[in-house]
Write an enzyme that holds these catalytic residues in place. Structure first.
Site, PDB file in Angstrom:
ATOM      1  N   ASP A 108       0.824  -1.214   0.000  1.00 52.37           N
ATOM      2  CA  ASP A 108       0.000   0.000   0.000  1.00 52.37           C
ATOM      3  C   ASP A 108       0.858   1.265   0.000  1.00 52.37           C
ATOM      4  O   ASP A 108       1.975   1.266   0.523  1.00 52.37           O
ATOM      5  CB  ASP A 108      -0.918  -0.019   1.237  1.00 52.37           C
ATOM      6  CG  ASP A 108      -2.109   0.914   1.081  1.00 52.37           C
ATOM      7  OD1 ASP A 108      -2.360   1.396  -0.046  1.00 52.37           O
ATOM      8  OD2 ASP A 108      -2.792   1.168   2.088  1.00 52.37           O
ATOM      9  N   ASN A 141     -10.915  -2.335  -5.534  1.00 48.49           N
ATOM     10  CA  ASN A 141     -10.117  -1.416  -6.363  1.00 48.49           C
ATOM     11  C   ASN A 141     -10.745  -1.180  -7.743  1.00 48.49           C
ATOM     12  O   ASN A 141     -10.400  -0.214  -8.427  1.00 48.49           O
ATOM     13  CB  ASN A 141      -8.667  -1.908  -6.523  1.00 48.49           C
ATOM     14  CG  ASN A 141      -7.835  -1.797  -5.263  1.00 48.49           C
ATOM     15  OD1 ASN A 141      -6.931  -2.597  -5.026  1.00 48.49           O
ATOM     16  ND2 ASN A 141      -8.110  -0.799  -4.430  1.00 48.49           N
TER      17      ASN A 141
HETATM   18  C1  IPE Z   1      -5.544  -2.678  -0.316  1.00 50.71           C
HETATM   19  O1  IPE Z   1      -5.174  -1.350  -0.427  1.00 50.71           O
HETATM   20  C2  IPE Z   1      -5.475  -3.360  -1.645  1.00 50.71           C
HETATM   21  C3  IPE Z   1      -4.141  -3.476  -2.243  1.00 50.71           C
HETATM   22  C4  IPE Z   1      -3.008  -3.128  -1.710  1.00 50.71           C
HETATM   23  C5  IPE Z   1      -4.121  -4.081  -3.535  1.00 50.71           C
HETATM   24  P1  IPE Z   1      -6.258  -0.186  -0.576  1.00 50.71           P
HETATM   25  O2  IPE Z   1      -5.490   1.080  -0.655  1.00 50.71           O
HETATM   26  O3  IPE Z   1      -7.178  -0.497  -1.697  1.00 50.71           O
HETATM   27  O4  IPE Z   1      -7.055  -0.331   0.776  1.00 50.71           O
HETATM   28  P2  IPE Z   1      -7.914   0.744   1.614  1.00 50.71           P
HETATM   29  O5  IPE Z   1      -8.938   1.283   0.679  1.00 50.71           O
HETATM   30  O6  IPE Z   1      -6.958   1.794   2.065  1.00 50.71           O
HETATM   31  O7  IPE Z   1      -8.468  -0.040   2.742  1.00 50.71           O
HETATM   32  C1  IPE Z   2      -1.513   0.287  -3.413  1.00 50.27           C
HETATM   33  O1  IPE Z   2      -1.324   1.659  -3.425  1.00 50.27           O
HETATM   34  C2  IPE Z   2      -1.745  -0.304  -4.777  1.00 50.27           C
HETATM   35  C3  IPE Z   2      -3.131  -0.654  -5.071  1.00 50.27           C
HETATM   36  C4  IPE Z   2      -4.123  -0.612  -4.251  1.00 50.27           C
HETATM   37  C5  IPE Z   2      -3.413  -1.089  -6.413  1.00 50.27           C
HETATM   38  P1  IPE Z   2      -2.534   2.678  -3.433  1.00 50.27           P
HETATM   39  O2  IPE Z   2      -2.894   2.943  -4.852  1.00 50.27           O
HETATM   40  O3  IPE Z   2      -3.637   2.207  -2.586  1.00 50.27           O
HETATM   41  O4  IPE Z   2      -1.844   3.969  -2.822  1.00 50.27           O
HETATM   42  P2  IPE Z   2      -2.449   4.951  -1.733  1.00 50.27           P
HETATM   43  O5  IPE Z   2      -2.931   4.099  -0.601  1.00 50.27           O
HETATM   44  O6  IPE Z   2      -3.553   5.707  -2.401  1.00 50.27           O
HETATM   45  O7  IPE Z   2      -1.290   5.815  -1.351  1.00 50.27           O
HETATM   46 MG    MG Z   3      -4.070   2.410  -0.606  1.00 45.82          MG
END
Ligand code: IPE
Ligand code: IPE
Ligand code: MG
Length: 239
Positions: free
Chosen positions: A16, A64
């Site tokens: 993340d 996502n």
């Molecule tokens: C969890 O991260 C999913 C992945 C890392 C693929 P998100 O960024 O989607 O999760 P939330 O929304 O902060 O819980």
């Molecule tokens: C994790 O990074 C990757 C995916 C969920 C695909 P994020 O895209 O959630 O990055 P933040 O949490 O917005 O920084």
């Molecule tokens: Mg995230």
């Protein structure tokens, strides 16, 4: 401290913080994903070097899909590139690749290349890299319940045959041991619909590092700290 060293065969990671990494630099979010994909390569190699048998990476959740079309398609393009990565190198390293999640949501060319990669690496046994893609743990559990109900309806099994082992075998992670360690980067402390069943007794580690900044040294520090955790599984420590 535990008297014996904790077993360590499976690390699961919630990668993340890609978006925040990019934002901090005034870059589009997709640049964060691009940089994050480089971290994936580094961490896979580091885990392999550390003798980890299973590495499960959360790459894209069912939730996502609700992100902007632009971001989803950039992620899918990165995935396409990943699927074309050097097969010869993967074979030489002995890495078996598996995907868990709801494949039918993905584009046909992606589904086809995922199946090909799985097939071609199926016999490799140095490390299994399990990629959670279009993955949601609640959906996975519901799907398992549906499969079991169907087996009962057909008369293939009795209701009493359903136990934890059989249930586990209906999950996408069938045959993969439960994670010993969960790592979530970026400072968030939640599991976001990841491996809910499988993580009943997993040890959790949260780090403030954003995924693109995560590195081998941080991974090794977590592994080291894991070794001194006491895993009790509800029991009382033997004096
Ligand atoms: C969890 O991260 C999913 C992945 C890392 C693929 P998100 O960024 O989607 O999760 P939330 O929304 O902060 O819980
Ligand atoms: C994790 O990074 C990757 C995916 C969920 C695909 P994020 O895209 O959630 O990055 P933040 O949490 O917005 O920084
Ligand atoms: Mg995230």
């Amino acid at each position: 401290m535990s008297s014996e060293e904790n077993k360590l065969e499976h690390i699961a990671i919630i990668m993340d913080g890609n978006g925040r990494w990019a934002k901090k630099r005034g870059l589009p979010r997709t640049m964060g994903h691009r940089k994050g994909a480089e971290t994936v390569k580094e961490i896979c190699k580091a885990a392999e070097k550390a003798g980890i048998k299973y590495l499960t990476l959360y790459a894209f959740s069912t939730e996502n899909w609700k992100r902007s079309e632009e971001e989803v398609s950039a992620l899918m393009d990165l995935l396409r590139q990943y699927l074309k990565s050097d097969l010869k190198e993967i074979q030489e390293r002995g890495v078996c690749i598996r995907f868990i999640g709801e494949r039918q949501m993905l584009a046909p060319d992606i589904i086809e290349n995922m199946a090909k990669l799985e097939e071609e690496t199926a016999k490799n046994d140095k490390m299994t890299l399990c990629v959670a893609l279009s993955y949601g743990s609640r959906q996975e559990i519901v799907h398992a319940a549906q499969r079991l109900s169907e087996m009962v309806r057909r008369g293939d099994i009795a209701v009493d045959d359903i136990d934890e082992k059989l249930f586990s075998n209906m999950l996408y992670t069938q045959g993969i041991p439960d994670p010993d360690i969960l790592i979530r980067t970026s400072g968030e402390q939640r599991i976001s619909n990841y491996l809910l069943w499988q993580m009943a007794y997993t040890e959790f580690f949260f780090t403030d590092a954003l995924w693109p900044d995560f590195n081998e040294k941080m991974l090794l520090e977590i592994i080291d700290s894991y070794k001194s955790r006491e895993r009790r599984y509800g029991k009382i420590k033997a004096e």
